[in-house]
Motif scaffolding. Structure first.
Motif, PDB file in Angstrom:
ATOM      1  N   UNK A 233     -13.961  53.882  51.778  1.00  0.00           N
ATOM      2  CA  UNK A 233     -12.524  53.684  52.023  1.00  0.00           C
ATOM      3  C   UNK A 233     -11.703  54.080  50.789  1.00  0.00           C
ATOM      4  N   UNK A 234     -12.137  53.638  49.623  1.00  0.00           N
ATOM      5  CA  UNK A 234     -11.383  53.981  48.400  1.00  0.00           C
ATOM      6  C   UNK A 234     -11.363  55.498  48.168  1.00  0.00           C
ATOM      7  N   UNK A 235     -12.387  56.183  48.699  1.00  0.00           N
ATOM      8  CA  UNK A 235     -12.467  57.643  48.540  1.00  0.00           C
ATOM      9  C   UNK A 235     -11.630  58.382  49.580  1.00  0.00           C
ATOM     10  N   UNK A 236     -11.096  57.661  50.536  1.00  0.00           N
ATOM     11  CA  UNK A 236     -10.417  58.323  51.666  1.00  0.00           C
ATOM     12  C   UNK A 236      -8.963  58.655  51.337  1.00  0.00           C
ATOM     13  N   UNK A 237      -8.378  59.489  52.182  1.00  0.00           N
ATOM     14  CA  UNK A 237      -6.953  59.835  52.047  1.00  0.00           C
ATOM     15  C   UNK A 237      -6.099  58.570  52.218  1.00  0.00           C
ATOM     16  N   UNK A 238      -6.548  57.678  53.097  1.00  0.00           N
ATOM     17  CA  UNK A 238      -5.782  56.464  53.422  1.00  0.00           C
ATOM     18  C   UNK A 238      -5.613  55.543  52.219  1.00  0.00           C
ATOM     19  N   UNK A 239      -6.471  55.675  51.221  1.00  0.00           N
ATOM     20  CA  UNK A 239      -6.418  54.769  50.061  1.00  0.00           C
ATOM     21  C   UNK A 239      -5.549  55.334  48.930  1.00  0.00           C
ATOM     22  N   UNK A 240      -4.677  56.290  49.269  1.00  0.00           N
ATOM     23  CA  UNK A 240      -3.898  57.004  48.250  1.00  0.00           C
ATOM     24  C   UNK A 240      -3.012  56.090  47.395  1.00  0.00           C
ATOM     25  N   UNK A 241      -2.631  54.926  47.934  1.00  0.00           N
ATOM     26  CA  UNK A 241      -1.682  54.062  47.204  1.00  0.00           C
ATOM     27  C   UNK A 241      -2.388  52.903  46.488  1.00  0.00           C
ATOM     28  N   UNK A 242      -3.715  52.980  46.424  1.00  0.00           N
ATOM     29  CA  UNK A 242      -4.482  51.925  45.733  1.00  0.00           C
ATOM     30  C   UNK A 242      -5.027  52.514  44.447  1.00  0.00           C
ATOM     31  N   UNK A 243      -4.583  52.028  43.309  1.00  0.00           N
ATOM     32  CA  UNK A 243      -5.146  52.502  42.041  1.00  0.00           C
ATOM     33  C   UNK A 243      -5.077  51.414  40.977  1.00  0.00           C
ATOM     34  N   UNK A 244      -6.034  51.468  40.053  1.00  0.00           N
ATOM     35  CA  UNK A 244      -6.094  50.486  38.960  1.00  0.00           C
ATOM     36  C   UNK A 244      -6.582  49.123  39.406  1.00  0.00           C
ATOM     37  N   UNK A 245      -7.226  49.067  40.583  1.00  0.00           N
ATOM     38  CA  UNK A 245      -7.638  47.774  41.141  1.00  0.00           C
ATOM     39  C   UNK A 245      -9.124  47.491  40.901  1.00  0.00           C
ATOM     40  N   UNK A 246      -9.444  46.218  40.886  1.00  0.00           N
ATOM     41  CA  UNK A 246     -10.842  45.787  40.822  1.00  0.00           C
ATOM     42  C   UNK A 246     -11.067  44.966  42.087  1.00  0.00           C
ATOM     43  N   UNK A 247     -11.892  45.480  42.992  1.00  0.00           N
ATOM     44  CA  UNK A 247     -12.047  44.827  44.294  1.00  0.00           C
ATOM     45  C   UNK A 247     -13.453  44.233  44.410  1.00  0.00           C
ATOM     46  N   UNK A 248     -13.511  42.967  44.695  1.00  0.00           N
ATOM     47  CA  UNK A 248     -14.785  42.266  44.799  1.00  0.00           C
ATOM     48  C   UNK A 248     -15.441  42.482  46.154  1.00  0.00           C
ATOM     49  N   UNK A 249     -16.775  42.607  46.136  1.00  0.00           N
ATOM     50  CA  UNK A 249     -17.577  42.572  47.382  1.00  0.00           C
ATOM     51  C   UNK A 249     -18.646  41.543  47.058  1.00  0.00           C
ATOM     52  N   UNK A 250     -18.320  40.262  47.263  1.00  0.00           N
ATOM     53  CA  UNK A 250     -19.124  39.220  46.625  1.00  0.00           C
ATOM     54  C   UNK A 250     -19.307  37.950  47.463  1.00  0.00           C
ATOM     55  N   UNK A 251     -19.009  38.035  48.744  1.00  0.00           N
ATOM     56  CA  UNK A 251     -19.215  36.870  49.606  1.00  0.00           C
ATOM     57  C   UNK A 251     -18.374  35.659  49.215  1.00  0.00           C
ATOM     58  N   UNK A 252     -17.315  35.913  48.446  1.00  0.00           N
ATOM     59  CA  UNK A 252     -16.426  34.820  48.055  1.00  0.00           C
ATOM     60  C   UNK A 252     -16.704  34.245  46.669  1.00  0.00           C
ATOM     61  N   UNK A 253     -17.703  34.769  45.991  1.00  0.00           N
ATOM     62  CA  UNK A 253     -18.059  34.244  44.657  1.00  0.00           C
ATOM     63  C   UNK A 253     -16.894  34.280  43.662  1.00  0.00           C
ATOM     64  N   UNK A 254     -16.113  35.369  43.748  1.00  0.00           N
ATOM     65  CA  UNK A 254     -15.048  35.537  42.758  1.00  0.00           C
ATOM     66  C   UNK A 254     -13.728  34.932  43.187  1.00  0.00           C
ATOM     67  N   UNK A 255     -13.729  34.243  44.332  1.00  0.00           N
ATOM     68  CA  UNK A 255     -12.456  33.716  44.853  1.00  0.00           C
ATOM     69  C   UNK A 255     -11.981  32.524  44.048  1.00  0.00           C
TER      70      UNK A 255
END
Ligand code: NAP
Length: 255
Positions: A233-255
């Motif tokens: 998704x981050x590599x897609x055209x649709x993600x053009x307005x997302x930059x400088x972000x750190x996105x967790x994939x962690x089952x809620x650990x970082x919440x």
């Protein structure tokens, strides 16, 4: 066809470092499924790299898929890898800096070489590839850079001072580079996986795995494919307005 249209319909090409196994393999497959020609980098495991290439190719028999052995922690080799990706793929539009290692231990027992090995690959390898890829992306005024960080780079973890420092540094690099490259329409983001079931985490003791799973709100390990889906998704055209972000994939650990 106008120049703008041909740009939109052109297939965006990707390089995935450490793409032979685990999360990198899942990222490569997700990108291939999204129609991106892909170069899979690996360090030593050619069988795994070939298997990943085969899995990518089966998503579309006409999709160009390459494998390339390179030690990304070595500056000259990393530069060569990015140049090779640009040459073989025709153009490099998506860079996923995924190659990473751990060398765990408590700081009092940790050897300087364990700090250096982790920094050389996780931070410096990422830096070298970003710097080289940025040259091509800036010329084309398009790019997607995705750096594999870790929840440990945000929260820390006893026994991983070297690894967490390297991943915190990757987060800093990501945020600064996003600001440098935004004017050229290049986005730079980091993914911070939690506990994902791969060869890297199989090294943990049964007791440590049990304690980790207990601490995850979703009460299970993540799957590499769940990280791959976000990378695609981050590599897609649709993600053009997302930059400088750190996105967790962690089952809620970082919440
Ligand atoms: P993994 O299963 O151990 O796979 C590591 C990959 O990196 C392999 O493809 C390996 O290639 C490659 N590699 C190792 N040293 C390299 C080098 N010097 N140059 C180029 N490639 C090299 O690891 P993983 O769990 O999938 O982790 C992938 C990334 O996610 C890493 O950056 C890791 O820090 C991060 N991460 C993982 C977790 C997790 O829970 N698994 C959590 C947070 C972050 P070969 O197959 O040739 O050895």
């Amino acid at each position: 066809m106008t120049e703008e249209r041909s740009e939109q319909t052109e297939r965006r090409c990707a390089l995935v470092t450490g793409g032979s196994r685990g999360i990198g393999r899942a990222v490569a497959i997700a990108l291939a499924k999204a129609g991106h020609p892909v170069m899979i980098n690996y360090s030593g495991n050619i069988d795994a790299a070939e298997e990943t290439a085969m899995l990518c190719a089966t998503t579309d028999m006409d999709l160009p898929v390459f494998i390339e052995q390179t030690d990304v922690s070595d500056e000259e080799s990393a530069i060569r890898l990015v140049k090779t990706a640009e040459e073989k793929l025709g153009h490099l539009d998506i860079l996923v800096n995924n190659a990473g290692i751990t060398r765990d231990g408590l700081i009092l027992n940790m050897k300087t070489e364990d700090l250096e090995a982790v920094m050389d690959l996780n931070l410096k390898g990422t830096f070298y590839c970003c710097r080289e890829a940025a040259k091509f992306m800036m010329r084309r005024r398009y790019g997607r850079i995705i750096n594999m960080a870790s929840i440990v780079g945000i929260r820390g973890n006893a026994g991983q001072t070297n690894y967490s420092a390297s991943k915190a540094a990757v987060i800093g690099l990501t945020k600064s580079l996003a600001k440098e490259l935004a004017s050229r329409k290049i986005t730079v983001n980091a993914i911070a996986p939690g506990y994902i079931d791969t060869d890297m985490t199989k090294k943990m003791s049964e007791k440590a795995i049990e304690a980790t799973v207990k601490s995850i709100p979703l009460k299970r390990a993540g799957k590499p494919e769940e990280v791959g889906a976000l990378a695609a998704f981050l590599a897609s055209e649709e993600a053009a307005y997302i930059t400088g972000q750190v996105i967790g994939v962690d089952g809620g650990m970082g919440a």
